[in-house]
Write an enzyme that holds these catalytic residues in place. Structure first.
Site, short mmCIF file in Angstrom:
data_model
loop_
_atom_site.label_atom_id
_atom_site.label_comp_id
_atom_site.label_asym_id
_atom_site.label_seq_id
_atom_site.Cartn_x
_atom_site.Cartn_y
_atom_site.Cartn_z
N LEU A 22 0.83 -1.21 0.00
CA LEU A 22 0.00 0.00 0.00
C LEU A 22 0.87 1.26 0.00
O LEU A 22 0.36 2.38 -0.03
CB LEU A 22 -0.91 0.01 1.24
CG LEU A 22 -1.98 -1.09 1.27
CD1 LEU A 22 -2.61 -1.20 2.66
CD2 LEU A 22 -3.07 -0.81 0.24
N LYS A 72 14.71 -6.63 5.79
CA LYS A 72 14.81 -5.62 6.86
C LYS A 72 16.08 -5.70 7.71
O LYS A 72 16.54 -4.68 8.21
CB LYS A 72 13.58 -5.67 7.76
CG LYS A 72 12.34 -5.06 7.10
CD LYS A 72 11.19 -4.95 8.08
CE LYS A 72 9.98 -4.34 7.40
NZ LYS A 72 8.91 -4.00 8.34
N ASN A 93 13.39 -0.19 7.97
CA ASN A 93 12.37 -0.20 6.91
C ASN A 93 12.48 1.04 6.02
O ASN A 93 11.71 1.17 5.09
CB ASN A 93 10.96 -0.29 7.50
CG ASN A 93 10.51 1.05 8.04
OD1 ASN A 93 11.30 1.72 8.72
ND2 ASN A 93 9.31 1.45 7.72
N ASP A 108 8.82 2.04 11.23
CA ASP A 108 7.72 1.23 11.76
C ASP A 108 7.50 1.60 13.23
O ASP A 108 6.36 1.76 13.67
CB ASP A 108 8.04 -0.28 11.69
CG ASP A 108 8.02 -0.82 10.27
OD1 ASP A 108 7.23 -0.32 9.46
OD2 ASP A 108 8.80 -1.75 9.98
N THR A 158 4.90 -19.17 23.36
CA THR A 158 6.10 -19.94 23.72
C THR A 158 6.92 -19.07 24.69
O THR A 158 7.66 -18.18 24.26
CB THR A 158 6.94 -20.26 22.47
OG1 THR A 158 6.05 -20.77 21.45
CG2 THR A 158 8.04 -21.25 22.75
P1 ATR Z 1 6.28 -11.38 13.02
O1 ATR Z 1 7.53 -11.05 12.26
O2 ATR Z 1 5.01 -10.93 12.36
O3 ATR Z 1 6.35 -10.95 14.43
P2 ATR Z 1 6.95 -14.11 13.70
O4 ATR Z 1 8.35 -13.69 13.95
O5 ATR Z 1 6.67 -15.35 12.94
O6 ATR Z 1 6.13 -12.97 12.94
O7 ATR Z 1 6.21 -14.18 15.12
C1 ATR Z 1 4.88 -14.52 15.25
C2 ATR Z 1 4.43 -14.26 16.70
O8 ATR Z 1 3.03 -14.52 16.79
C3 ATR Z 1 5.08 -15.16 17.72
O9 ATR Z 1 5.15 -14.49 18.96
C4 ATR Z 1 4.08 -16.33 17.81
O10 ATR Z 1 4.15 -17.05 19.01
P3 ATR Z 1 5.23 -18.26 19.19
O11 ATR Z 1 6.54 -17.60 19.51
O12 ATR Z 1 4.70 -19.07 20.32
O13 ATR Z 1 5.24 -19.02 17.87
C5 ATR Z 1 2.80 -15.57 17.74
N1 ATR Z 1 1.64 -16.35 17.28
C6 ATR Z 1 1.36 -16.73 16.02
N2 ATR Z 1 0.19 -17.38 15.95
C7 ATR Z 1 -0.30 -17.41 17.21
C8 ATR Z 1 -1.49 -17.93 17.81
N3 ATR Z 1 -2.41 -18.56 17.08
N4 ATR Z 1 -1.66 -17.75 19.14
C9 ATR Z 1 -0.74 -17.11 19.87
N5 ATR Z 1 0.40 -16.59 19.38
C10 ATR Z 1 0.61 -16.74 18.07
#
Ligand code: ATR
Length: 289
Positions: A22, A72, A93, A108, A158
């Protein structure tokens, strides 16, 4: 429409893919509204070509670039200078042309801070709950630590990842303000600003939320979701149903672009023009989902 001529300056976006961005909408609107003779073009750059792209951009006299996934962090090795916040985060960014190359920024995060300020949300002295420990949440943790929050309670599906992020941010920022928790039951008394930095709830998984417990949402006075597709996430709905104020990530998207535009053009974009950008983005995301 800007008429392109011999003096037109070029800015753009490098990422892979870039087809759904966008950003051209933001920058070409701002250029027209502020009378800048500038165009903004997306450039798909394969992961292994990021260095060539930065060098080529400099040779082509490109004024500035936005940088998105997957470049990035990788782009930093090809920059001449780094802004202090971007350096701490380790992700940029926005590139701004400088003597001999480009300087890297993270708009960002400055954009998130400005979006929050325009909604009356101030990080300084605030107690924050941050959900997530991925790339986005990690950057927010750095912003919070740099912006003088009292404490950030970090929750992640996690917990070990939350502990790693907290240790890193506390070390780099020289403050002990990021506190990883094993669950929301460990939160102190009171109500908090909650920043939703996970990918749960992102289109098309609109029913997802990182947490749905009423006892959690009773502790939230304001919820800020970084997601803007959809514009009203389940997390936001839960915040509101427990009496809190809720915001999505659309303003953050607008202000990351606005700050980049200001850095490239040496102009200030006021709130009225920012609101025009936000309305346009809202319309665009509502049409295309
Ligand atoms: P981004 O760059 O968008 O932050 P990422 O590095 O893949 O993406 O991180 C995704 C985050 O969303 C993580 O904190 C993940 O939790 P985990 O570390 O436990 O994997 C969290 N996340 C993704 N799907 C989730 C869900 N359904 N419920 C809770 N946390 C979720």
């Amino acid at each position: 429409m800007i008429s392109i001529g011999g003096r037109t300056r070029t800015c753009g976006l490098i990422g892979y893919p870039v087809a759904h961005t966008l950003s051209p909408l933001i920058h070409n609107l701002l250029a027209e509204a502020t009378g800048q003779d500038m165009v903004y073009v997306p450039f798909p750059v394969e992961p292994e070509r990021v260095g060539d792209a930065v060098e080529g951009a400099y040779a082509l006299n490109i004024t500035g670039l936005n940088v998105t996934v997957p470049h990035k962090s990788a782009v930093i090795a090809h920059l001449r200078e780094m802004d202090a916040l971007a350096e701490k985060i380790g992700a940029v960014n926005t590139l701004v042309r400088c003597e001999g190359g480009y300087k890297g920024y993270n708009t960002d995060m400055t954009g998130l801070q400005r979006a929050m300020a325009s909604d009356g949300v101030c990080l300084e002295g605030e107690r924050v709950i941050l959900l997530g420990a991925g790339g986005a949440a990690r950057a927010v943790a750095f912003l919070c630590a740099s912006a003088g929050v009292e404490a950030v309670y970090l929750l992640n599906r996690t917990p070990a990842r939350a502990q790693e992020v907290a240790a890193e941010v506390n070390r780099v920022c020289g403050r002990d303000c990021i506190r990883p928790l094993a669950g929301y039951g460990e939160l102190p008394e009171g109500r908090f600003l909650a920043i939703q930095g996970t990918s749960a709830g992102l289109y098309p998984h609109v029913e997802d939320t990182p947490i749905a417990d009423a006892a959690f949402f009773e502790k939230v006075h304001t919820g800020y979701d970084l997601i803007y597709r959809p514009g009203d996430t389940r997390f936001m709905q839960l915040v509101r149903s427990h009496g809190g104020r809720a915001f999505n990530g659309l303003k953050m998207l607008a202000y990351q672009g606005i700050h980049a535009f200001e850095l490239w053009n040496g102009v200030y974009v006021d709130e009225a023009l920012a609101e025009t950008v936000i309305q346009k983005l809202r319309k665009e995301t509502e049409i295309h989902g």
